[in-house]
Design a protein around this motif. Sequence first.
Motif, PDB file in Angstrom:
ATOM      1  N   GLU A  83       0.808  -1.219   0.000  1.00  0.00           N
ATOM      2  CA  GLU A  83       0.000   0.000   0.000  1.00  0.00           C
ATOM      3  C   GLU A  83       0.842   1.272   0.000  1.00  0.00           C
ATOM      4  O   GLU A  83       0.295   2.371  -0.043  1.00  0.00           O
ATOM      5  N   TYR A 108      -4.210   4.326  -4.531  1.00  0.00           N
ATOM      6  CA  TYR A 108      -4.647   2.959  -4.231  1.00  0.00           C
ATOM      7  C   TYR A 108      -3.699   1.934  -4.865  1.00  0.00           C
ATOM      8  O   TYR A 108      -4.109   1.133  -5.712  1.00  0.00           O
ATOM      9  N   GLU A 134      -4.688  -1.742  -5.154  1.00  0.00           N
ATOM     10  CA  GLU A 134      -5.566  -2.165  -6.240  1.00  0.00           C
ATOM     11  C   GLU A 134      -4.748  -2.618  -7.448  1.00  0.00           C
ATOM     12  O   GLU A 134      -5.092  -3.599  -8.110  1.00  0.00           O
TER      13      GLU A 134
END
Length: 226
Positions: free
Chosen positions: A96, A115, A118
């Motif tokens: 992250e 993000y 993701e």
Amino acid sequence: MAQLYLRDIPLLRPPGQADLLQVLWCPYDHDPDHKPSTALFWRSAAEVVDILATPPEPYEVNHSGYLPEPCVLAPEAITEYPNSLDLSPQMRLMVEDWNRWQAAGASVDSSYADYPREFYDIHLADAPGWKVGGWPPWGRTDPNPRYCPVCDVQMVPLLTIASFEWDGGERHSWAPCEEQAAAYAANAAGSCCGQDPSQPTKVEVGSTDTIRSISARPSPSIRTPT
């Protein structure tokens, strides 16, 4: 449903002298998951004789997506990583951290700056599609370890039966190089990649879901595109 030979997938690790895995399924919804029921058989290819030229088809199925289109598999080894939910808390924090991605010189689109996890889950973790071994996908549930009722060893994925080799979103990056143009063209047309090339088997499990067979033995990370 599927027939896998050790000669095509050397890391299949069958028991004993078996060199062939045959996967059968019943094309009806079964409790508790309302999906087809599967059965796996390890065999010796040399003992398989009197092969039918035209395999019989069921006279009835619950859903047209439960009747596979005959395909020839072309297995290829790929590198995939565990879903971020399978990572330790420390590793999850590293994934992250956008600064780590930049410091590593990774080719990550800046749209993922807020993000980065993701990007990891979409493009690097748990490859979609039919595959032998590898990491399981999560999303509808948190990771749920399974243990063998006989030896109490934690089981691992053996075979994943998927509705699509890739979806119509960003995960079309998992399409084989020779299918990339078709994958991007289908996505640009606004379809979910259609029946071809992302759904060569025409199998559709539930709501474009997957079925996983698990084993108490270690299994390889081999994808089986058709």
